[in-house]
Design a protein around this motif. Structure first.
Motif, PDB file in Angstrom:
ATOM      1  N   ASN A 376       0.831  -1.194   0.000  1.00  0.00           N
ATOM      2  CA  ASN A 376       0.000   0.000   0.000  1.00  0.00           C
ATOM      3  C   ASN A 376       0.874   1.255   0.000  1.00  0.00           C
ATOM      4  O   ASN A 376       1.929   1.291   0.630  1.00  0.00           O
ATOM      5  CB  ASN A 376      -0.914  -0.009   1.227  1.00  0.00           C
ATOM      6  CG  ASN A 376      -2.087   0.943   1.101  1.00  0.00           C
ATOM      7  OD1 ASN A 376      -1.916   2.154   1.082  1.00  0.00           O
ATOM      8  ND2 ASN A 376      -3.287   0.376   1.016  1.00  0.00           N
ATOM      9  N   GLU A 378       0.413   4.116   1.480  1.00  0.00           N
ATOM     10  CA  GLU A 378       0.536   4.469   2.888  1.00  0.00           C
ATOM     11  C   GLU A 378      -0.638   3.846   3.635  1.00  0.00           C
ATOM     12  O   GLU A 378      -0.505   2.774   4.199  1.00  0.00           O
ATOM     13  CB  GLU A 378       0.591   5.988   3.089  1.00  0.00           C
ATOM     14  CG  GLU A 378       0.858   6.417   4.520  1.00  0.00           C
ATOM     15  CD  GLU A 378       2.270   6.071   5.029  1.00  0.00           C
ATOM     16  OE1 GLU A 378       2.558   6.374   6.196  1.00  0.00           O
ATOM     17  OE2 GLU A 378       3.074   5.494   4.276  1.00  0.00           O
ATOM     18  N   GLU A 379      -1.780   4.497   3.579  1.00  0.00           N
ATOM     19  CA  GLU A 379      -2.990   3.937   4.192  1.00  0.00           C
ATOM     20  C   GLU A 379      -4.174   4.216   3.278  1.00  0.00           C
ATOM     21  O   GLU A 379      -5.202   4.754   3.714  1.00  0.00           O
ATOM     22  CB  GLU A 379      -3.216   4.520   5.580  1.00  0.00           C
ATOM     23  CG  GLU A 379      -2.114   4.157   6.577  1.00  0.00           C
ATOM     24  CD  GLU A 379      -2.342   4.769   7.948  1.00  0.00           C
ATOM     25  OE1 GLU A 379      -3.325   5.516   8.101  1.00  0.00           O
ATOM     26  OE2 GLU A 379      -1.546   4.493   8.862  1.00  0.00           O
ATOM     27  N   ALA A 385      -4.395  -3.517   2.063  1.00  0.00           N
ATOM     28  CA  ALA A 385      -3.411  -3.246   3.103  1.00  0.00           C
ATOM     29  C   ALA A 385      -2.478  -4.441   3.275  1.00  0.00           C
ATOM     30  O   ALA A 385      -1.267  -4.282   3.395  1.00  0.00           O
ATOM     31  CB  ALA A 385      -4.100  -2.915   4.423  1.00  0.00           C
ATOM     32  N   ARG A 414       4.707  -3.062   3.585  1.00  0.00           N
ATOM     33  CA  ARG A 414       4.583  -2.180   2.418  1.00  0.00           C
ATOM     34  C   ARG A 414       5.910  -2.163   1.665  1.00  0.00           C
ATOM     35  O   ARG A 414       6.774  -1.333   1.908  1.00  0.00           O
ATOM     36  CB  ARG A 414       4.176  -0.778   2.860  1.00  0.00           C
ATOM     37  CG  ARG A 414       2.732  -0.718   3.373  1.00  0.00           C
ATOM     38  CD  ARG A 414       2.437   0.608   4.037  1.00  0.00           C
ATOM     39  NE  ARG A 414       3.224   0.784   5.258  1.00  0.00           N
ATOM     40  CZ  ARG A 414       3.067   1.777   6.123  1.00  0.00           C
ATOM     41  NH1 ARG A 414       2.162   2.697   5.902  1.00  0.00           N
ATOM     42  NH2 ARG A 414       3.822   1.860   7.186  1.00  0.00           N
TER      43      ARG A 414
END
Length: 538
Positions: A376, A378-379, A385, A414
């Motif tokens: 991902n 970031e978020e 995710a 990530r």
């Protein structure tokens, strides 16, 4: 007969035959019918077995930072101390970048030690690419940053000095994530591109994409950079002889998240002429993706490289359409099994986000595999995710199957940049991945069923000693594999070292080199399971 079949009839290194159908059909036919006999690989092997050695390997580098470091996070792989084991230079974002010396024992364990190298241990680094700029036989580094990019001249023994002024390179003050280099004819230094992402002056306002800077040598230094405009938020760049004309054009993959009227780009580079964009008139088809990384390899045996482009959701595998003289591509990702648009485990209902991609034969069965780092941004709630990296194993029919879980390569962090490389010299390819806000991870390939292999290093006198732009041809019976030697692609990092070839069950192979200027050497036979250096003077 297709235009592709006609091209094959004219190639001295490949048997001729009349094959009907499209280029894709022909490519599959070459894999599963006419080429698979004798010493040629016939059976795909099981996945290799990987062991996560992150906790014991001695690497604790973390790529960190806020918005400007959502992208980037690359690793440069090269030998800087002359022991034939590759060192690792890892981006740090807001943390200092770090250079690690390889202390591994072949076939036993992986081990690294941090190197005290203050010139390259700088902050704001997004990635780096190794190359020998001044052709002195010592690898240099192009260090990409949010801020001034740095050209680091290698001094030997893993020591460096900043060479921007000496080489006439303005490092700028942009947001650079992509880099590529090639040698144009009769030049003593490489042509290089620093491709920027967003214009930093617009980050807090109406965000717009930055233009890029192409450096062409003027004698033994560089003049003013050539502006490549428009820029469409590039995240990976690659010079490649996509049509086997001897000319190496510049492919850029771009993030559609910020541009409004842009697309993927291919720049034509004629020696002595200004670069120009290919257009629809040339056969170029506009395409908009969340372009993150590039991987290139000839997958169908026609001598022309396919191009894998990572994205959010729908990854692309492009192959040239009927007329190889025009850059008209069609997507074959779905039928080949490399679309990988959603996680195979984890958040399987949301789209994946793919970054670094790399073609390598991880189980040495003679069929090319594909590693893809994912994670991902970031978020982003609309994207997965829990988004594991892919290990897609090539099959005899030209398709790929997912094997990351079975191989022991599951990573739910990530991920960003990465490298698939033999870290301990045993002929089995290990994996390094840069995870965002987490220590970089290392997986040791500890075997299972693996085939024989060869590692090939090229050497030539004068400029471009590593023969960037050459094509290495490996023949197993009547099965031919070709690999272009490049600097660029991936996501924010690359390798300079031996080209790896899996040989399946073959005990030997024949190798021939098409050197960067087009000269073709003689076929030479090599026994399997060794590293060899092929010098242009024989």
């Amino acid at each position: 007969m297709t235009a592709l079949a006609g091209r094959i009839n004219n190639l001295p290194w490949l048997f001729a035959g009349v094959v009907a159908g499209s280029a894709v059909t022909l490519g599959l036919a070459l894999w599963v019918a006419g080429l698979v006999r004798g010493d040629a690989p016939t059976d795909a092997f099981a996945p290799p077995s990987y062991r996560d050695v992150t906790a014991s390997v001695g690497i604790d580098q973390v790529y960190d930072g806020d918005f400007e470091f959502f992208v980037g996070g690359g690793v440069a792989v090269f030998d800087c101390d002359g022991d034939d084991l590759p060192e690792l230079y890892l981006a740090g974002g807001t943390n200092p970048a770090a250079l690690y010396r390889n202390m591994s024992t072949s076939g036993e364990s992986l081990s690294f030690q941090p190197i005290d190298a203050p010139e390259v241990t700088v902050t704001e680094v997004t990635g780096a690419y190794p190359l020998d700029v001044d052709s002195d036989g010592i690898t240099d580094l192009a260090v990409l940053r949010v801020g001034e990019n740095l050209m680091m001249r290698g001094l030997g023994e893993c020591r460096f000095q900043v060479a921007n002024d000496a080489w006439g390179i303005d490092g700028g003050d942009g947001w650079t994530v992509a880099f590529a280099a090639t040698w144009e004819p009769d030049q003593t230094m490489p042509t290089m591109v620093f491709a920027d992402y967003l214009d930093l002056a617009t980050v807090d306002a109406d965000r717009t994409c930055a233009d890029h800077r192409l450096f062409r040598p003027v004698g033994d230094a560089y003049g003013e950079p050539i502006e490549l405009t428009p820029g469409y938020c590039t995240l990976s760049a690659l010079f490649s002889d996509w049509d086997r004309s001897g000319r190496r054009d510049l492919r850029l993959t771009n993030d559609r998240h910020y541009y409004r009227d842009g697309s993927e780009q291919l720049w034509r580079l004629e020696p002595g002429a200004p670069p120009r964009l290919y257009t629809e008139t040339d056969g170029w088809r506009e395409m908009q993706i969340w372009g993150m990384g590039i991987a290139s390899h000839d997958l169908n045996g026609d001598g022309l490289p396919e191009v894998y482009l990572t994205s959010q959701g729908d990854n692309k595998l492009q192959t040239l359409a009927d007329d190889a003289a025009r850059p008209t591509y069609e997507d074959i990702a779905l039928p080949r099994g490399v679309n990988a648009h959603r996680p195979f485990v984890g958040d399987t209902t949301r789209p994946s986000t793919a970054w670094h991609a790399e073609f390598e034969d991880v189980n040495n069965d003679g069929f090319m595999d594909l590693f893809v780092a994912k994670g991902n941004v970031e978020e982003m709630p609309e994207s997965a995710a829990r988004d594991p990296n892919n290990l897609l194993l090539g099959q005899p029919d030209g398709t790929f199957i997912e094997a990351a879980a079975e191989a022991g390569l599951l990573d739910m962090e990530r991920s960003r940049g990465g490298a698939v490389v033999d870290l301990d010299g045993d002929g089995r390819l290990d994996v390094v991945v840069v995870d965002r806000r987490r220590p970089a991870r290392v997986w040791h390939n500890v075997g299972r069923e693996t085939g024989s292999w060869l590692g090939v290093t090229l050497r030539q006198d004068g400029p471009n000693p590593d023969a960037i732009g050459a094509w290495i041809q490996v023949r197993l019976g009547s099965h031919l594999v070709e690999r272009e030697v490049v600097i660029g692609g991936g996501h924010a990092g690359g390798q300079l070292g031996p080209s790896h070839f899996g040989l399946g069950g073959a005990r030997r192979a024949q190798i021939r080199v098409q050197w960067p200027d087009g000269q073709v050497g003689e076929w030479q036979r090599y026994e399997a399971n060794q590293y060899v250096t092929i010098a242009r003077d024989g």
